[in-house]
Design an enzyme around this catalytic site. Structure first.
Site, mmCIF file in Angstrom:
data_model
loop_
_atom_site.group_PDB
_atom_site.id
_atom_site.type_symbol
_atom_site.label_atom_id
_atom_site.label_comp_id
_atom_site.label_asym_id
_atom_site.label_seq_id
_atom_site.Cartn_x
_atom_site.Cartn_y
_atom_site.Cartn_z
ATOM 1 N N TYR A 195 0.885 -1.173 0.000
ATOM 2 C CA TYR A 195 0.000 0.000 0.000
ATOM 3 C C TYR A 195 0.922 1.223 0.000
ATOM 4 C CZ TYR A 195 -4.222 2.595 1.474
ATOM 5 O OH TYR A 195 -5.279 3.465 1.550
ATOM 6 N N ARG A 202 -5.413 9.967 -11.472
ATOM 7 C CA ARG A 202 -4.776 10.709 -10.354
ATOM 8 C C ARG A 202 -4.336 9.693 -9.320
ATOM 9 N NH1 ARG A 202 -5.114 10.139 -5.451
ATOM 10 N NH2 ARG A 202 -7.126 10.962 -4.811
ATOM 11 N N LYS A 245 -5.374 -1.726 -2.689
ATOM 12 C CA LYS A 245 -6.577 -1.478 -1.873
ATOM 13 C C LYS A 245 -7.273 -2.804 -1.564
ATOM 14 C CE LYS A 245 -6.794 3.159 -1.706
ATOM 15 N NZ LYS A 245 -7.058 4.012 -0.550
ATOM 16 N N GLU A 258 -11.672 4.693 -7.206
ATOM 17 C CA GLU A 258 -10.425 5.081 -6.560
ATOM 18 C C GLU A 258 -9.527 5.865 -7.508
ATOM 19 O OE1 GLU A 258 -9.825 3.925 -3.188
ATOM 20 O OE2 GLU A 258 -8.332 5.521 -3.348
ATOM 21 N N ASP A 259 -9.017 6.959 -7.022
ATOM 22 C CA ASP A 259 -7.999 7.748 -7.713
ATOM 23 C C ASP A 259 -8.416 8.178 -9.122
ATOM 24 O OD1 ASP A 259 -6.721 7.451 -5.352
ATOM 25 O OD2 ASP A 259 -4.864 6.631 -6.166
ATOM 26 N N ASP A 298 -13.868 6.400 -2.694
ATOM 27 C CA ASP A 298 -13.036 6.338 -1.490
ATOM 28 C C ASP A 298 -12.329 7.666 -1.223
ATOM 29 O OD1 ASP A 298 -11.611 5.165 0.628
ATOM 30 O OD2 ASP A 298 -9.931 4.720 -0.699
ATOM 31 N N ASP A 299 -11.844 8.314 -2.272
ATOM 32 C CA ASP A 299 -11.069 9.548 -2.071
ATOM 33 C C ASP A 299 -11.942 10.676 -1.541
ATOM 34 O OD1 ASP A 299 -8.432 8.650 -3.151
ATOM 35 O OD2 ASP A 299 -9.743 8.203 -4.845
ATOM 36 N N ASN A 330 -0.230 11.595 -0.259
ATOM 37 C CA ASN A 330 0.568 10.386 -0.470
ATOM 38 C C ASN A 330 1.255 10.445 -1.826
ATOM 39 O OD1 ASN A 330 -0.399 9.078 1.921
ATOM 40 N ND2 ASN A 330 -2.343 8.787 0.860
ATOM 41 N N ASN A 334 -5.305 7.862 7.111
ATOM 42 C CA ASN A 334 -5.445 7.273 5.781
ATOM 43 C C ASN A 334 -6.811 6.609 5.692
ATOM 44 O OD1 ASN A 334 -5.189 5.114 3.643
ATOM 45 N ND2 ASN A 334 -3.217 6.143 3.436
HETATM 46 N N1 LIG Z 1 -4.569 10.217 3.356
HETATM 47 C C1 LIG Z 1 -5.580 9.788 2.630
HETATM 48 O O1 LIG Z 1 -6.363 8.910 3.048
HETATM 49 C C2 LIG Z 1 -5.803 10.350 1.279
HETATM 50 C C3 LIG Z 1 -4.882 11.149 0.685
HETATM 51 N N2 LIG Z 1 -5.115 11.661 -0.557
HETATM 52 C C4 LIG Z 1 -4.055 12.468 -1.139
HETATM 53 O O2 LIG Z 1 -4.531 13.769 -1.359
HETATM 54 C C5 LIG Z 1 -3.851 14.333 -2.456
HETATM 55 C C6 LIG Z 1 -4.838 15.075 -3.320
HETATM 56 O O3 LIG Z 1 -5.810 14.207 -3.840
HETATM 57 P P1 LIG Z 1 -7.043 14.793 -4.678
HETATM 58 O O4 LIG Z 1 -7.805 15.767 -3.881
HETATM 59 O O5 LIG Z 1 -7.797 13.660 -5.220
HETATM 60 O O6 LIG Z 1 -6.243 15.533 -5.828
HETATM 61 P P2 LIG Z 1 -6.717 16.682 -6.805
HETATM 62 O O7 LIG Z 1 -5.741 16.704 -7.892
HETATM 63 O O8 LIG Z 1 -8.173 16.510 -7.086
HETATM 64 O O9 LIG Z 1 -6.547 18.025 -5.928
HETATM 65 C C7 LIG Z 1 -5.344 18.604 -5.556
HETATM 66 C C8 LIG Z 1 -5.647 20.003 -5.043
HETATM 67 O O10 LIG Z 1 -4.463 20.546 -4.490
HETATM 68 C C9 LIG Z 1 -4.293 21.866 -4.964
HETATM 69 N N3 LIG Z 1 -2.883 22.242 -4.952
HETATM 70 C C10 LIG Z 1 -1.916 21.904 -5.836
HETATM 71 N N4 LIG Z 1 -0.768 22.517 -5.511
HETATM 72 C C11 LIG Z 1 -1.005 23.238 -4.401
HETATM 73 C C12 LIG Z 1 -0.214 24.096 -3.601
HETATM 74 N N5 LIG Z 1 1.069 24.303 -3.885
HETATM 75 N N6 LIG Z 1 -0.796 24.697 -2.537
HETATM 76 C C13 LIG Z 1 -2.081 24.495 -2.247
HETATM 77 N N7 LIG Z 1 -2.887 23.687 -2.964
HETATM 78 C C14 LIG Z 1 -2.351 23.064 -4.027
HETATM 79 C C15 LIG Z 1 -4.886 21.843 -6.363
HETATM 80 O O11 LIG Z 1 -5.197 23.152 -6.806
HETATM 81 C C16 LIG Z 1 -6.113 20.988 -6.127
HETATM 82 O O12 LIG Z 1 -7.152 21.778 -5.611
HETATM 83 C C17 LIG Z 1 -3.088 13.209 -3.134
HETATM 84 O O13 LIG Z 1 -1.730 13.303 -2.792
HETATM 85 C C18 LIG Z 1 -3.652 11.955 -2.501
HETATM 86 O O14 LIG Z 1 -2.682 10.954 -2.358
HETATM 87 C C19 LIG Z 1 -6.265 11.438 -1.248
HETATM 88 C C20 LIG Z 1 -7.227 10.632 -0.709
HETATM 89 C C21 LIG Z 1 -7.040 9.985 0.586
HETATM 90 C C1 LIG Z 2 -4.992 6.928 0.276
HETATM 91 C C2 LIG Z 2 -5.579 7.300 -0.996
HETATM 92 O O1 LIG Z 2 -6.655 6.835 -1.336
HETATM 93 C C3 LIG Z 2 -4.903 8.237 -1.847
HETATM 94 O O2 LIG Z 2 -3.858 8.748 -1.475
HETATM 95 O O3 LIG Z 2 -5.424 8.487 -2.943
HETATM 96 MG MG LIG Z 3 -7.072 7.130 -3.358
#
Ligand SMILES: NC(=O)C1=CN([C@@H]2O[C@H](COP(=O)(O)OP(=O)(O)OC[C@H]3O[C@@H](n4cnc5c(N)ncnc54)[C@H](O)[C@@H]3O)[C@@H](O)[C@H]2O)C=CC1
Ligand SMILES: CC(=O)C(=O)O
Ligand SMILES: [Mg+2]
Length: 603
Positions: free
Chosen positions: A130, A183, A201, A272-273, A295-296, A445, A490
């Site tokens: 993961y 993504r 996952k 997912e993603d 999930d996201d 991540n 997470n």
């Molecule tokens: N810990 C967890 O369980 C999860 C973590 N994530 C992580 O969240 C991150 C984003 O995922 P999504 O929202 O789906 O991506 P996305 O691409 O839909 O959104 C990213 C956002 O970040 C903004 N952004 C980019 N550069 C930036 C900066 N320098 N300063 C401020 N904002 C900035 C963008 O404008 C956009 O609004 C990924 O790295 C993903 O791995 C996502 C889902 C679950």
């Molecule tokens: C953890 C997860 O779903 C992500 O980083 O997109």
């Molecule tokens: Mg995800």
């Protein structure tokens, strides 16, 4: 509204009791001889008893000595530990990939042993199968490719999916994780290489939720990629074309969803993603027609809300203070917006007012603070955009540093996908926070995309903070025997329970009420003592237990909403009459556990 009843302190011993009573039933197999040895679902390697070797035409195809499951397990763990020793000092990525390879080889050969090893070593192995290593694996997928896993539906398969779905060898599928690779974590568009995410996952589904590995299906919807580097890579295994857009794109997803639900009407599909525009659009399009969730957006929101509520308790305050918390969310994508809308709904439920519920939340994206003055303001972000008149001293597009200095937030939560945006200056500015115990959630991540490291957070923002990250970090030694606790915020703490609870309830849809029940269950799981130490989430070692509790909460919510249609032999009436304890035990009973079952051949 938030029931913080502590679950029985003997939660782990109860888990063990439930599993130790499990006697493996026979497993029907329609093949014989080498076909069995080459099938990881049934293969036991040297573990086939002699009688079974006779029954299945295996005599002479294996060395004569029969090795017990425990002995096979020890042998595998010995080779894993030797690999750890032999790769010491090599670059992290080399070591991580070597560990992934040895696990992947076992996965390809003997799933029972693989999942037992994964479950018993979940803390060490989750970071390999993961996040973070799965990200590296996706980036290198075409080069690492040896054998396929799951199904691949491409834009070229239009019109064929209804028949293709029958190519999958299992009669029944319960859980599907689907991506279009657009993504992948914070790594962007990885096209077909994103299949590693559904695989990882679903490994977590088996380990945490006990979904039978013969009933899982990782799926890649390859609609092309806009990643130029991949398009030019001679090893790239996906379609070499730009991504489909608009109706063309949606018609591929529609066809896949119809095909899946024709063959397995009760299967749960986890999206997912997907890049943001399709994440929201597909959720909206399918959530009232199929048993699916994103999930996201939804899993992450529940985990973040549980963490936010935990951080209020960590300040020694009651949950009634949640609406007063000033929360800065960095990242206005599918994850950030999902978190924000769930947190705002929680505030609205607590205060009874929707109008003012978003006032203490501040949202930033790559262009800074989002206000109503934003040109081309995304409609999904609009409900959280600040009215410039109400944020004296801050302007449209204000930088994160400016926002932190002005707002003095209780919580800084990152879902931006950008490593290091919580830089030294930002973290130091958080020292001036109005909170007695500021919280930092660096949720992006994999590790290199985390908004800050755990060490930097404690170093610059102060030892009193609460810290959580999406990918694991070691706890931070603060000196004098003090420890800065690192939480893993997470969605793995919720998605397995959401999927399992939905499955065993037989719900046709996954509602907001079921998701809220999942988040409340996680939020109430930790004791005050743990929370005071800064521990917001359970140890990953108890992930099966928390998943059973979450699954039971989801099931009970489905029953309460009249959506539970029953599962297998257990009908809706029986589900409705189960006590809370009985529901948890029912969920546990439905979990698969990796032991060798006697194989019975049937033509
Ligand atoms: N810990 C967890 O369980 C999860 C973590 N994530 C992580 O969240 C991150 C984003 O995922 P999504 O929202 O789906 O991506 P996305 O691409 O839909 O959104 C990213 C956002 O970040 C903004 N952004 C980019 N550069 C930036 C900066 N320098 N300063 C401020 N904002 C900035 C963008 O404008 C956009 O609004 C990924 O790295 C993903 O791995 C996502 C889902 C679950
Ligand atoms: C953890 C997860 O779903 C992500 O980083 O997109
Ligand atoms: Mg995800």
């Amino acid at each position: 509204m938030w029931n913080l009843t502590r679950f029985a302190s003997s939660r782990l011993s109860r888990t063990r009791r439930l599993f130790s009573s499990a006697i493996p039933g026979p497993c029907i197999v329609h093949k014989r001889g080498t076909d069995i040895l080459h099938d990881p679902w049934f293969n036991k390697d040297t573990g086939f008893p002699l009688t079974e070797r006779d029954r299945l035409g295996l005599r002479g195809l294996l060395p004569p000595r029969v090795i017990s499951f425990e002995h096979q397990y020890d042998r595998f763990m010995d080779s894993y530990h030797s690999l750890e020793k032999n790769t010491k000092g090599q670059p992290d990525s080399v070591v991580a990939l070597a560990k992934w390879r040895i696990l992947n080889r076992l996965h390809d050969r003997n799933e029972t042993l693989y999942y037992r090893a994964l479950m018993d070593n979940i803390k060490d192995f989750a970071p390999i199968i993961y996040t973070p290593t799965v990200g590296l694996v996706c980036q290198n997928y075409s080069g690492l490719f040896r054998r396929p896993r799951g199904m691949y539906f491409s834009a070229k398969d239009k019109g064929e999916m209804m028949s293709m779905i029958y190519n999958w060898p299992a009669q029944q599928v319960d859980m599907i994780v689907l991506t279009d690779g657009s993504r992948i974590l914070g790594l962007g568009d990885l096209g077909v290489q994103g299949i590693g995410i559904p695989i990882g996952k679903l490994d977590m589904y088996v380990a945490a939720a006990g979904i039978n590995p013969q009933r899982i299906l990782p799926v890649m919807l390859d609609v092309g990629t806009n990643n130029q580097k991949l398009l030019e890579d001679r090893l790239y295994l996906g379609l070499r074309q730009p991504r489909l857009e608009g109706e063309e794109y949606l018609s591929v997803v529609d066809e896949f969803m119809e095909a899946v639900h024709t063959r397995w009407p009760k299967a749960v599909v986890q999206f997912e993603d997907f890049q943001m525009k399709w994440a929201f659009e597909t959720l909206d399009r399918y959530r009232k027609r199929f048993c699916m969730f994103n999930d996201d957006i939804q899993g992450t929101a529940g985990v973040a809300l549980a963490g936010l509520l935990g951080s209020v308790r960590a300040q020694g305050r009651s949950l009634a203070n949640f609406p007063d918390q000033k929360i800065v969310v960095v990242g206005a994508g599918s994850a950030g917006l999902g978190v924000l809308s769930t947190a705002v709904q929680a505030v609205a439920r607590m205060t009874g007012s929707h109008e003012t519920a978003a006032q203490n939340f501040f949202l930033l994206d790559k262009d800074g603070l989002i206000t109503k003055e934003r040109k081309n303001l995304d409609p999904a972000a609009a409900p959280f955009a600040k009215d410039p008149g109400q944020i004296v001293g801050l302007r449209e597009g204000a930088s994160l540093l400016e926002v932190v200095k002005k707002v003095k937030p209780d919580v800084l939560l990152g879902l931006s996908g950008v490593g290091g945006v919580f830089n030294e200056e930002v973290l130091k500015a958080l020292r001036e926070s109005g909170s007695t115990r500021p919280a930092i959630f660096a949720m992006s991540n994999p590790t290199m995309n985390a908004e800050c490291t755990a060490a930097d957070a404690f170093k610059h923002a102060g030892e009193n903070i609460v810290f959580a990250s999406g990918s694991p970090f070691e706890n931070v030694q603060l000196g004098n025997g003090k420890v800065g606790y690192v939480n893993q915020a997470n969605n793995m703490y919720l998605f397995p329970g959401i999927g399992l609870g939905s499955l065993v309830s037989g719900a046709r849809f996954i509602t907001d009420g079921m998701l809220q029940a999942a988040a409340e269950c996680l939020a109430s799981y930790m004791s005050d003592e743990e929370i005071q130490k800064g521990i917001l989430y359970p140890s990953i070692n108890s992930i099966r237990h928390i998943t059973a509790e979450v699954g039971a909460s989801v099931l009970r919510a489905a029953v309460a909403e009249g959506l539970a249609e029953g599962h297998g032999e257990v009908g809706p009436n029986e589900l409705a009459h189960m006590s809370k304890e009985e529901t948890v035990e029912y969920v546990f009973r439905n979990m698969w556990f990796p032991v060798y079952s006697p194989l019975v051949h049937e033509k």
